[in-house]
Design a protein around this motif. Structure first.
Motif, PDB file in Angstrom:
ATOM      1  N   HIS A 110       0.833  -1.208   0.000  1.00 59.43           N
ATOM      2  CA  HIS A 110       0.000   0.000   0.000  1.00 59.43           C
ATOM      3  C   HIS A 110       0.866   1.255   0.000  1.00 59.43           C
ATOM      4  O   HIS A 110       0.620   2.201  -0.773  1.00 59.43           O
ATOM      5  CB  HIS A 110      -0.905  -0.041   1.240  1.00 59.43           C
ATOM      6  CG  HIS A 110      -1.706   1.190   1.488  1.00 59.43           C
ATOM      7  ND1 HIS A 110      -2.532   1.766   0.544  1.00 59.43           N
ATOM      8  CD2 HIS A 110      -1.824   1.968   2.608  1.00 59.43           C
ATOM      9  CE1 HIS A 110      -3.125   2.831   1.062  1.00 59.43           C
ATOM     10  NE2 HIS A 110      -2.699   2.976   2.314  1.00 59.43           N
ATOM     11  N   VAL A 111       1.887   1.291   0.825  1.00 62.40           N
ATOM     12  CA  VAL A 111       2.787   2.447   0.899  1.00 62.40           C
ATOM     13  C   VAL A 111       3.463   2.685  -0.453  1.00 62.40           C
ATOM     14  O   VAL A 111       3.539   3.824  -0.941  1.00 62.40           O
ATOM     15  CB  VAL A 111       3.835   2.250   2.012  1.00 62.40           C
ATOM     16  CG1 VAL A 111       4.970   3.265   1.888  1.00 62.40           C
ATOM     17  CG2 VAL A 111       3.180   2.357   3.386  1.00 62.40           C
ATOM     18  N   LEU A 112       3.945   1.623  -1.073  1.00 59.27           N
ATOM     19  CA  LEU A 112       4.620   1.783  -2.365  1.00 59.27           C
ATOM     20  C   LEU A 112       3.656   2.226  -3.453  1.00 59.27           C
ATOM     21  O   LEU A 112       4.025   3.005  -4.341  1.00 59.27           O
ATOM     22  CB  LEU A 112       5.297   0.465  -2.757  1.00 59.27           C
ATOM     23  CG  LEU A 112       6.515   0.088  -1.912  1.00 59.27           C
ATOM     24  CD1 LEU A 112       7.008  -1.295  -2.286  1.00 59.27           C
ATOM     25  CD2 LEU A 112       7.635   1.112  -2.075  1.00 59.27           C
ATOM     26  N   SER A 113       2.427   1.743  -3.396  1.00 58.03           N
ATOM     27  CA  SER A 113       1.421   2.188  -4.358  1.00 58.03           C
ATOM     28  C   SER A 113       1.190   3.686  -4.224  1.00 58.03           C
ATOM     29  O   SER A 113       1.106   4.415  -5.231  1.00 58.03           O
ATOM     30  CB  SER A 113       0.108   1.429  -4.124  1.00 58.03           C
ATOM     31  OG  SER A 113      -0.899   1.873  -5.015  1.00 58.03           O
ATOM     32  N   LEU A 114       1.134   4.190  -2.995  1.00 53.71           N
ATOM     33  CA  LEU A 114       0.950   5.619  -2.769  1.00 53.71           C
ATOM     34  C   LEU A 114       2.181   6.420  -3.207  1.00 53.71           C
ATOM     35  O   LEU A 114       2.051   7.552  -3.693  1.00 53.71           O
ATOM     36  CB  LEU A 114       0.643   5.883  -1.301  1.00 53.71           C
ATOM     37  CG  LEU A 114      -0.699   5.346  -0.785  1.00 53.71           C
ATOM     38  CD1 LEU A 114      -0.886   5.710   0.676  1.00 53.71           C
ATOM     39  CD2 LEU A 114      -1.850   5.892  -1.611  1.00 53.71           C
ATOM     40  N   CYS A 115       3.372   5.858  -3.043  1.00 56.77           N
ATOM     41  CA  CYS A 115       4.583   6.534  -3.527  1.00 56.77           C
ATOM     42  C   CYS A 115       4.529   6.719  -5.038  1.00 56.77           C
ATOM     43  O   CYS A 115       4.879   7.794  -5.564  1.00 56.77           O
ATOM     44  CB  CYS A 115       5.827   5.740  -3.135  1.00 56.77           C
ATOM     45  SG  CYS A 115       6.236   5.771  -1.379  1.00 56.77           S
TER      46      CYS A 115
END
Length: 341
Positions: free
Chosen positions: A165-170
């Motif tokens: 999820h964090v990488l998708s937001l990045c």
């Protein structure tokens, strides 16, 4: 390896397989007596199950979060598989392979971790980069972040889901900031990395996904503020105004008071973080719901309480058999009319 997974279940099938008990409830039959309503799961999904007979003898022998071996019959109920359990036996942890029961991200956690480190290394503002590196260099935080789900059930609810999820937001941040002038991309990235970090302590995921006592009492926002403040204690030169902006990003990212946000987003980067977080979580939730009901053969999923609606499987809808075309030159049939000339 298990004999049969939830994703393998077919109508009129007799199965013997191992499952994790996600939910267990004693209910009353309309005609009198009790039955057990269960939710059984493995890494491929969850299935509703019922025990109709010998309930008084079976009920005390197992509990929620136990592994059980089940023999039962698969039926269709409202166009979805349901299991009628004929026999059930509690299993010890040593009798199962834990990898069969816990859904995981399709991505390798070490590969995702390397991608996150590249994102952090590209942050241009030195104080923000130093803070993120300080936090992520803690071995306990690193190991937990590689494993943690992003939520108990709503979105990215699988091992490695939080990091995914964090990488998708990045990636979303890099795209969106190109479209809006004046957005501080470094500040948004810092908010992305930190906004859900407290979930590594809010959620337990050694068995089924649940809340820890800390998680129940404090919630992930308080927990991630504690993480940030501990790191800042080792960075005495960190600018106080920048700290305030980071704290606001964390406590406002749910966007609305009714969604547990103590403050509404009050500057563009905070608003952007909220909407990207909401978008990514809802789309992944939709993806999971559609995948779960893919084998049902019906166009609509079950009602989703979290989204407040059922979902349409557009691929099933579009693949419906079209009516045959009219013959060339054919005249439409006249329709009855109430008009009087």
């Amino acid at each position: 390896m298990k004999d049969t997974y939830v994703s393998d279940l077919q109508p009129n099938q007799i199965i013997v397989s191992d499952f994790l008990v996600q939910a267990k409830e004693l209910r009353s039959k309309k005609a009198g007596g009790n039955y057990l309503a269960l939710a059984l799961s493995d890494k491929t999904g969850e299935v509703e199950a019922k025990i109709w007979d010998n309930v008084e003898q079976v009920e005390p022998t197992f509990a929620r979060d136990d592994f059980v071996k089940v023999k039962g019959a698969v039926q269709l109920y409202q166009n979805r598989p349901q299991l009628t359990v004929h026999k059930l036996k509690r299993l010890e942890d040593r009798e199962v392979d834990l990898a069969d029961f816990f859904p995981r991200s399709a991505r390798d956690p070490e590969e995702m971790w390397r991608e996150l480190m590249e994102v952090v290394a590209a942050v241009e503002k030195a104080p923000l980069r130093a803070l993120l590196e300080k936090i992520l260099s803690k071995p306990e935080i690193a190991e937990r972040l590689k494993l943690a789900p992003a939520a108990k059930s709503l979105h990215h609810a699988y091992l490695g889901g939080l990091l995914e999820h964090v990488l998708s937001l990045c990636r979303l941040t890099k795209l969106v900031v190109q479209n809006y002038r004046g957005i501080d991309a470094d500040l948004v990235i810092a908010g992305v990395v930190l906004h859900d970090l407290g979930k590594i302590y809010e959620l337990s995921y050694a068995r089924s996904f649940a809340y820890t006592t800390e998680g129940q009492l404090l919630g992930h926002m308080i927990l991630e503020l504690e993480i940030v403040h501990k790191a800042l204690a080792e960075l005495p030169e960190f600018p106080r105004p920048l700290q305030t902006l980071l704290e606001h990003l964390i406590i406002s990212h749910h966007g609305q008071y009714e969604f547990g946000s103590p403050k509404l987003p009050m500057f563009p980067e905070a608003l952007l973080l909220h909407y990207m977080d909401d978008l990514d979580s809802k789309l992944q939730n939709m993806e999971s719901l559609l995948k779960r009901d893919q084998a049902s053969g019906v166009e609509w999923t079950r009602y989703s309480a979290s989204l407040g609606r059922p979902l349409l499987d557009t691929q099933k809808f579009l693949s419906r058999s079209e009516p045959p075309p009219e013959e060339p030159g054919a005249q439409p049939e006249s329709e009855p009319t109430d008009e009087v000339n």
